[in-house]
Design an enzyme around this catalytic site. Structure first.
Site, PDB file in Angstrom:
ATOM      1  N   ARG A  91      10.890  -0.744  11.233  1.00  0.00           N
ATOM      2  CA  ARG A  91       9.728  -0.280  11.996  1.00  0.00           C
ATOM      3  C   ARG A  91       9.547  -1.128  13.251  1.00  0.00           C
ATOM      4  NH1 ARG A  91       4.558   0.644   8.129  1.00  0.00           N
ATOM      5  NH2 ARG A  91       3.548  -0.645   9.699  1.00  0.00           N
ATOM      6  N   ARG A 118      -0.788  -8.537  13.436  1.00  0.00           N
ATOM      7  CA  ARG A 118      -1.319  -7.606  12.421  1.00  0.00           C
ATOM      8  C   ARG A 118      -2.039  -8.382  11.327  1.00  0.00           C
ATOM      9  NH1 ARG A 118       4.125  -5.005  10.989  1.00  0.00           N
ATOM     10  NH2 ARG A 118       3.059  -3.931   9.299  1.00  0.00           N
ATOM     11  N   ARG A 176     -10.412   0.795   7.918  1.00  0.00           N
ATOM     12  CA  ARG A 176     -10.064  -0.569   8.315  1.00  0.00           C
ATOM     13  C   ARG A 176     -11.233  -1.261   9.006  1.00  0.00           C
ATOM     14  NH1 ARG A 176      -4.109   0.478   8.633  1.00  0.00           N
ATOM     15  NH2 ARG A 176      -3.138  -1.523   8.994  1.00  0.00           N
ATOM     16  N   ARG A 210      11.637  -5.317   5.356  1.00  0.00           N
ATOM     17  CA  ARG A 210      11.426  -3.889   5.068  1.00  0.00           C
ATOM     18  C   ARG A 210      12.376  -3.001   5.879  1.00  0.00           C
ATOM     19  NH1 ARG A 210       5.577  -1.510   5.542  1.00  0.00           N
ATOM     20  NH2 ARG A 210       5.721  -2.456   7.599  1.00  0.00           N
ATOM     21  N   LYS A 250       0.833  -1.210   0.000  1.00  0.00           N
ATOM     22  CA  LYS A 250       0.000   0.000   0.000  1.00  0.00           C
ATOM     23  C   LYS A 250       0.875   1.270   0.000  1.00  0.00           C
ATOM     24  CE  LYS A 250      -2.042  -1.183   3.892  1.00  0.00           C
ATOM     25  NZ  LYS A 250      -1.354  -2.461   4.195  1.00  0.00           N
TER      26      LYS A 250
END
Ligand code: AP5
Length: 214
Positions: free
Chosen positions: A158, A169, A99, A133, A24
């Site tokens: 992160r 998640r 969401r 990431r 996203k």
């Protein structure tokens, strides 16, 4: 050609939806650049608040660190404020919002959404993408497996990209996305595409959709 088509104005309100790691943020940045509309990521706004140690940031941190959703009233207030800003006049690309059905209904009261693009991805790829990431302070997104940061560029991981939080998640995503997808499918504005193809292929497919809705 698309740039010429959109740079003269006209509103384009888009939602990019998908599991954590579906791409996203990556594609929202490219869309924002090409269509000259702001990229609004609720995750990014919350992370900024956490960094500033604001009241909102303090409240959000515990939810984010454990992979849970921040309460609807907090998110809705935050997004209402952001969408009322001047740079949203010609449209925007929403990443990470809505969401929940409650968030989607509230959004309908304040905006007309033109397209919802759902990036579909298999779990094994999502997990590899999230664990690999790396980000820069100014928000560029890299990946040690697929798109390594150039030498000398300072990157960080992160806080929620650890295996335990990633699991939670994904669980939260699978518990909540079904009704949302149906909500937009019924409206006839849902576009499902594969998010686990090469980045340029995914983006070309997004462009095709956006080219057809205006
Ligand atoms: P948020 O920041 O929205 O995180 P997320 O939904 O978990 O999604 P990510 O940002 O992790 O993934 P992405 O899809 O953007 O993937 P990316 O493009 O980086 O939310 C974080 C938290 O905030 C939530 O858990 C919640 O607590 C809270 N929150 C936020 N919004 C909320 C809301 N509305 N309501 C309640 N709570 C909310 O890509 C991932 C990696 O893959 C990158 O390394 C990238 O380089 C790589 N990659 C991407 N595409 C490709 C490709 N095609 N090929 C190869 N590699 C690729």
């Amino acid at each position: 050609m698309l740039l010429e088509k959109y740079s003269g104005g006209g509103e384009l309100n888009i939602i990019l939806m998908g599991a954590p790691g579906a791409g996203k943020g990556t594609h929202a940045k490219d869309i924002s650049e090409l269509y000259k509309i702001p990229h609004i990521s609720t995750g990014d706004i919350l992370r900024e608040e956490v960094k500033k140690q604001s009241e909102l940031g303090k409240l959000a941190k515990s939810y984010m660190d454990s992979g849970k959703l921040v309460p609807d009233d907090v998110i809705i207030g935050m997004i209402e404020k952001r969408l009322s800003e001047d740079d949203c006049k010609n449209g925007y690309i929403l990443d990470g919002f809505p969401r929940t059905i409650e968030q989607a209904k509230k959004l309908d009261e304040i905006a007309k959404i033109d397209a919802v693009i759902y990036l579909v991805c298999d779990d094994d790829i999502l997990i590899k993408r999230l664990t690999g990431r790396r980000m820069t302070k100014d928000g560029r997104i890299y990946n040690i497996y697929f798109d390594p940061p150039p030498e000398g560029v300072e990157v960080f991981k992160r806080d929620d990209d650890n295996e335990e939080t990633i699991k939670e998640r994904l669980k939260v995503f699978y518990e909540t996305f079904g009704p949302l997808i149906e909500y937009y499918r019924k409206r006839g504005i849902l576009h499902e595409i594969r998010g686990d193809e090469e980045r340029s292929v995914v983006f070309a497919n997004i462009k095709k959709i956006l080219d057809n809705i205006k």
